[in-house]
Design a protein around this motif. Structure first.
Motif, PDB file in Angstrom:
ATOM      1  N   ASP A   1       3.598  -7.668  -5.406  1.00 34.07           N
ATOM      2  CA  ASP A   1       3.527  -6.240  -6.179  1.00 34.07           C
ATOM      3  C   ASP A   1       3.824  -5.040  -5.153  1.00 34.07           C
ATOM      4  OD1 ASP A   1       2.572  -4.113  -7.883  1.00 34.07           O
ATOM      5  OD2 ASP A   1       0.340  -4.448  -7.362  1.00 34.07           O
ATOM      6  N   PHE A   2       3.503  -5.215  -3.885  1.00 28.78           N
ATOM      7  CA  PHE A   2       3.863  -4.227  -2.895  1.00 28.78           C
ATOM      8  C   PHE A   2       5.196  -4.164  -2.869  1.00 28.78           C
ATOM      9  CE2 PHE A   2       4.880  -3.479   1.557  1.00 28.78           C
ATOM     10  CZ  PHE A   2       4.633  -2.267   1.747  1.00 28.78           C
TER      11      PHE A   2
ATOM     12  N   ARG B   1       0.020  -4.508 -11.937  1.00 29.02           N
ATOM     13  CA  ARG B   1       1.264  -3.906 -11.420  1.00 29.02           C
ATOM     14  C   ARG B   1       1.411  -2.486 -12.358  1.00 29.02           C
ATOM     15  NH1 ARG B   1       0.752  -8.312  -8.806  1.00 29.02           N
ATOM     16  NH2 ARG B   1       2.765  -9.474  -8.287  1.00 29.02           N
TER      17      ARG B   1
ATOM     18  N   THR C   1      -1.758   1.376  -8.056  1.00 31.00           N
ATOM     19  CA  THR C   1      -1.395   1.144  -6.540  1.00 31.00           C
ATOM     20  C   THR C   1      -2.591   1.000  -5.813  1.00 31.00           C
ATOM     21  OG1 THR C   1      -0.949   3.549  -6.375  1.00 31.00           O
ATOM     22  CG2 THR C   1       1.016   2.378  -6.937  1.00 31.00           C
TER      23      THR C   1
ATOM     24  N   GLN D   1       6.863  -2.241  -5.728  1.00 29.06           N
ATOM     25  CA  GLN D   1       6.439  -0.852  -5.647  1.00 29.06           C
ATOM     26  C   GLN D   1       7.209   0.040  -4.827  1.00 29.06           C
ATOM     27  OE1 GLN D   1       4.390   0.416  -7.863  1.00 29.06           O
ATOM     28  NE2 GLN D   1       4.677   2.446  -7.324  1.00 29.06           N
TER      29      GLN D   1
ATOM     30  N   TYR E   1       1.823   3.221   1.863  1.00 28.85           N
ATOM     31  CA  TYR E   1       0.743   2.452   1.434  1.00 28.85           C
ATOM     32  C   TYR E   1       0.112   1.377   2.562  1.00 28.85           C
ATOM     33  CZ  TYR E   1       2.379   3.721  -3.317  1.00 28.85           C
ATOM     34  OH  TYR E   1       2.621   4.383  -4.383  1.00 28.85           O
TER      35      TYR E   1
ATOM     36  N   TYR F   1      -5.751  -5.519  -0.146  1.00 24.63           N
ATOM     37  CA  TYR F   1      -4.984  -6.595  -0.769  1.00 24.63           C
ATOM     38  C   TYR F   1      -5.846  -7.113  -1.835  1.00 24.63           C
ATOM     39  CZ  TYR F   1      -3.079 -11.336  -1.386  1.00 24.63           C
ATOM     40  OH  TYR F   1      -2.485 -12.497  -2.042  1.00 24.63           O
TER      41      TYR F   1
ATOM     42  N   SER G   1      -2.828  -8.715  -8.208  1.00 23.50           N
ATOM     43  CA  SER G   1      -3.053  -7.190  -8.270  1.00 23.50           C
ATOM     44  C   SER G   1      -2.409  -6.663  -9.596  1.00 23.50           C
ATOM     45  CB  SER G   1      -2.587  -6.365  -7.070  1.00 23.50           C
ATOM     46  OG  SER G   1      -1.359  -6.607  -6.985  1.00 23.50           O
TER      47      SER G   1
ATOM     48  N   PHE H   1      -2.849  -4.293  -3.854  1.00 26.75           N
ATOM     49  CA  PHE H   1      -1.487  -4.873  -3.797  1.00 26.75           C
ATOM     50  C   PHE H   1      -1.576  -6.527  -3.311  1.00 26.75           C
ATOM     51  CE2 PHE H   1       0.286  -0.604  -2.645  1.00 26.75           C
ATOM     52  CZ  PHE H   1       1.049  -0.359  -4.036  1.00 26.75           C
TER      53      PHE H   1
END
Length: 261
Positions: free
Chosen positions: A151-152, A141, A144, A155, A130, A135, A139, A147
């Protein structure tokens, strides 16, 4: 008249013989002991309801291994739930000797280390996939496309390790703390460990307290080794990226880090 009698006798013999065959035993549960206090959950998911903690020394039955991260177990009171497969929380006992093994065999240790290393590589690979993703604070959930920092990280671990971490950085920090083994010195971290930071106060080390124990977590990233971090923190920075943090404000803001596996 002899022929019918012989047939009846033969049928009776076969029937009795089949009845005498032992039934196939059900697969037995594996005895295990809790090595360190661990969450006892209703589902194989860190966000599921917790029944509380199983304490060190408690005995449980492992009913099945759901995946590399969760056992389905039954405790002494008969409750059925899920616990981490990590050997620092649970250890199977040696039923043949009637006691528990004091430490895992060298084979188990090697396989466990290899498995963890493989999972770490998958998490990092999932995160790097990713790079450049924009950003967005707060973000969604459920996709994708963008993020924020937590959240990033969530994931990357969901895809690479099959673990669904809490949705925010403070929840992730609490989860890592609950597993133990955290450090306030980033040089003690291993690749794949999570790093937690306090808010930005400037580029100088003097802008930050020397004791950060009670500071509020505002950012999280994945340590890559060699003083580098995989994370995302602003639209201006270009989204998901890799940064060197030694000697920069990131190092001054660092609170603690540790493994989520």
């Amino acid at each position: 008249m002899k022929k019918p009698f012989t047939a009846i006798l033969l049928a009776t013999t076969v029937t009795l013989g089949l009845g005498a065959l032992p039934a196939k035993p059900a697969q037995a549960a594996t005895d295990a002991v809790i090595v360190s206090s661990v969450n006892f959950r209703s589902q194989p998911d860190v966000n599921s309801k917790s029944y509380g903690f199983l304490k060190k020394g408690e005995n449980v039955d492992i009913l099945s291994k759901v995946n590399n991260w969760w056992y389905k177990v039954r405790d002494d009171s008969g409750r059925i739930g899920y616990v981490s497969t990590n050997s620092k929380y649970i250890r199977t006992t040696d039923s043949s000797s009637g006691g528990s093994s004091s430490k895992p065999s060298s084979t188990s240790t090697s396989n466990g280390s290899s498995s963890t290393s493989s999972t770490v590589n998958k998490v990092i690979a999932a995160g790097k996939k990713y790079l450049g993703t924009p950003y967005e604070f707060g973000s969604s959930r459920s996709n994708t496309r963008t993020f924020d920092c937590s959240d990033f990280v969530r994931q990357a671990f969901k895809e690479g390790a099959g673990i669904t971490l809490p949705s925010d950085s403070r929840g992730q920090a609490s989860y890592v703390k609950s597993k133990g083994g955290t450090t306030t010195n980033w040089r003690n971290l291993k690749p794949g460990d999570l790093m937690f930071f306090m808010e930005y106060r400037g580029t100088s080390a003097s802008s930050y307290p020397s004791n950060k124990a009670n500071q509020r977590v505002t950012h999280v990233g994945i340590y890559l080794g060699d003083g580098k971090i995989l994370h995302t923190y602003s639209k201006e920075s270009g989204g998901v990226r890799i940064d060197s943090f030694a000697g920069k404000h990131w190092e001054h803001r660092f609170i603690f880090g540790g493994s989520a596996l």
